[in-house]
Design a protein around this motif. Structure first.
Motif, PDB file in Angstrom:
ATOM      1  N   HIS A  22      40.570  27.006  -7.475  1.00  0.00           N
ATOM      2  CA  HIS A  22      39.624  26.218  -8.270  1.00  0.00           C
ATOM      3  C   HIS A  22      40.344  25.569  -9.451  1.00  0.00           C
ATOM      4  O   HIS A  22      40.110  24.405  -9.775  1.00  0.00           O
ATOM      5  CB  HIS A  22      38.471  27.110  -8.750  1.00  0.00           C
ATOM      6  CG  HIS A  22      37.307  26.335  -9.302  1.00  0.00           C
ATOM      7  ND1 HIS A  22      36.191  26.932  -9.809  1.00  0.00           N
ATOM      8  CD2 HIS A  22      37.089  24.997  -9.438  1.00  0.00           C
ATOM      9  CE1 HIS A  22      35.339  26.011 -10.229  1.00  0.00           C
ATOM     10  NE2 HIS A  22      35.872  24.827 -10.020  1.00  0.00           N
ATOM     11  N   LYS A  42      42.314  22.685  -8.040  1.00  0.00           N
ATOM     12  CA  LYS A  42      41.427  21.595  -7.630  1.00  0.00           C
ATOM     13  C   LYS A  42      40.889  20.861  -8.862  1.00  0.00           C
ATOM     14  O   LYS A  42      40.821  19.633  -8.896  1.00  0.00           O
ATOM     15  CB  LYS A  42      40.265  22.184  -6.809  1.00  0.00           C
ATOM     16  CG  LYS A  42      39.353  21.146  -6.213  1.00  0.00           C
ATOM     17  CD  LYS A  42      38.059  21.753  -5.708  1.00  0.00           C
ATOM     18  CE  LYS A  42      38.223  22.383  -4.340  1.00  0.00           C
ATOM     19  NZ  LYS A  42      36.891  22.760  -3.778  1.00  0.00           N
ATOM     20  N   PHE A  43      40.530  21.633  -9.884  1.00  0.00           N
ATOM     21  CA  PHE A  43      39.996  21.020 -11.097  1.00  0.00           C
ATOM     22  C   PHE A  43      41.080  20.201 -11.813  1.00  0.00           C
ATOM     23  O   PHE A  43      40.833  19.075 -12.262  1.00  0.00           O
ATOM     24  CB  PHE A  43      39.438  22.105 -12.027  1.00  0.00           C
ATOM     25  CG  PHE A  43      38.731  21.552 -13.234  1.00  0.00           C
ATOM     26  CD1 PHE A  43      37.403  21.146 -13.159  1.00  0.00           C
ATOM     27  CD2 PHE A  43      39.398  21.416 -14.453  1.00  0.00           C
ATOM     28  CE1 PHE A  43      36.756  20.620 -14.269  1.00  0.00           C
ATOM     29  CE2 PHE A  43      38.751  20.892 -15.557  1.00  0.00           C
ATOM     30  CZ  PHE A  43      37.434  20.495 -15.472  1.00  0.00           C
ATOM     31  N   ALA A  44      42.283  20.768 -11.889  1.00  0.00           N
ATOM     32  CA  ALA A  44      43.383  20.051 -12.551  1.00  0.00           C
ATOM     33  C   ALA A  44      43.686  18.746 -11.819  1.00  0.00           C
ATOM     34  O   ALA A  44      43.909  17.704 -12.435  1.00  0.00           O
ATOM     35  CB  ALA A  44      44.630  20.937 -12.625  1.00  0.00           C
ATOM     36  N   ARG A  45      43.654  18.792 -10.480  1.00  0.00           N
ATOM     37  CA  ARG A  45      43.861  17.562  -9.704  1.00  0.00           C
ATOM     38  C   ARG A  45      42.749  16.563  -9.987  1.00  0.00           C
ATOM     39  O   ARG A  45      42.992  15.368 -10.112  1.00  0.00           O
ATOM     40  CB  ARG A  45      43.884  17.877  -8.201  1.00  0.00           C
ATOM     41  CG  ARG A  45      45.277  18.039  -7.661  1.00  0.00           C
ATOM     42  CD  ARG A  45      45.238  18.254  -6.148  1.00  0.00           C
ATOM     43  NE  ARG A  45      46.045  19.419  -5.837  1.00  0.00           N
ATOM     44  CZ  ARG A  45      45.589  20.551  -5.325  1.00  0.00           C
ATOM     45  NH1 ARG A  45      44.301  20.677  -5.020  1.00  0.00           N
ATOM     46  NH2 ARG A  45      46.389  21.548  -5.104  1.00  0.00           N
ATOM     47  N   ALA A  46      41.534  17.073 -10.106  1.00  0.00           N
ATOM     48  CA  ALA A  46      40.392  16.172 -10.316  1.00  0.00           C
ATOM     49  C   ALA A  46      40.448  15.489 -11.679  1.00  0.00           C
ATOM     50  O   ALA A  46      39.908  14.399 -11.846  1.00  0.00           O
ATOM     51  CB  ALA A  46      39.081  16.939 -10.162  1.00  0.00           C
TER      52      ALA A  46
END
Lengths: 152, 166
Positions: A24, A27-31
């Motif tokens: 998570h 994924k959040f850092a990528r987002a």
């Protein structure tokens, strides 16, 4: 239609702690477009003295009961989420969140007040681990657009 | 303000795993290195509709005003708008990249003053962020005032981060 003032003062806590997971965080850092290795690479995070992957500061917004800390799906509150925009957000961080943290977030709706045609909902958050360690606090203002009672 | 601010690619388009390990592991800026007025150079962050969908998935905020033109129009908005928290994350990044160590960030707060409209085209929107050291406090703390704009308008106001520097 104006929001239900009976909700002011209520505190909301998720039924289960928020488990901060590596995927998570990644994924959040990528987002948010952030390639800081501390958010992606466990070895880099450990080498920098962290127990595990570090979460970006605004990751805290995920560890919230309901939607942004409010029971938006409770018809009694009367909030139409498509009319909501974010007004203000603040976090005070005692330490970064890391993968493996189990966070218990309590969210208190402290006020609902009309400003012109809009209503402002102010919510405060307290983040602590299941072990009772204070991790962060937050304050959020949401704007419910056009729902204030007409004057007169 | 720098004449040609750095443009950031989105993480989805860059090889995240190839970032040099250790590059941002320690705070490189010290309390004595900065003065009131020290600038954090402007950077540009492109936001496209796909980035909003990606953020919705990662954050769980599926408010349709952030991905559906129909829902945005029905809500009386000028178009699909970015999640405020995505704009805030972008502003925070200027600070965390500057200090290198996310432990140093002790407080961040913003007011969302104007929506970031993200059209469904190849350009999307570009958010610019720059900062300036506004105050030096005790305990090696420094307050950075952030200016975040899109299409010339300030999209964040009263936007400040407090960092504790070595």
């Amino acid at each position: 239609m104006p929001l239900n003032q009976d909700f002011v003062g209520r505190c909301f806590v998720a039924e289960v702690p928020f488990q901060v997971g590596r995927e998570h965080i990644r994924k959040f850092a990528r987002a948010v477009g952030d390639d800081n290795p501390l958010y992606h690479d466990v070895a880099a995070a450990r080498a920098a003295g962290f127990a595990d992957l570090v979460a970006p500061p605004t990751f805290l917004i995920n560890a919230m009961p309901g939607t942004l800390g409010l029971p938006t799906d409770d018809p009694a509150l009367g909030l139409d989420y498509t009319l909501v925009v974010h007004g203000e957000q603040r976090f005070q961080l005692h330490r970064p969140v890391v993968a493996g943290d189990e966070l218990v977030t309590s969210s208190t709706l402290t006020s609902i007040r009309a400003v012109g045609r809009n209503e402002l909902l102010v919510t405060t958050y307290q983040y602590e681990t299941t072990g009772g360690e204070q991790v962060a606090t937050g304050i959020c203002t949401l704007v419910s657009r056009g729902t204030a009672a007409p004057r007169g | 303000m720098s004449a040609s601010p750095a443009v950031d690619g989105r993480a989805g388009e860059t090889a995240v795993g190839e970032t040099a390990v250790g590059e941002t592991m320690t705070a490189m800026i010290g309390y004595d290195d900065v003065e009131v007025g020290t600038e954090l150079p402007e950077r540009l962050f492109p936001l496209r509709r796909a980035d909003l969908v990606r953020y919705a998935g990662a954050s769980g905020d599926f408010n349709p005003i952030h991905w559906s033109d129909r829902a945005a129009a029905e809500a009386g908005l000028p178009g699909v708008i970015a999640h405020g928290m995505l704009t805030m994350a972008t502003a925070a990044r200027l600070v965390t990249d500057w200090i290198g160590d996310p432990r140093a960030l002790v407080e961040i707060g913003v007011k969302f003053s104007s929506p970031v409209v993200v059209p469904d085209d190849d350009e999307g929107a570009t958010v610019s962020v720059r900062g300036v050291v506004e105050k030096k406090l005790d305990g090696n703390r420094v307050v950075v005032n952030l200016t975040t704009r899109c299409r010339g308008e300030k999209v964040l106001m009263a936007s400040r981060a407090t960092v504790r520097l070595p």
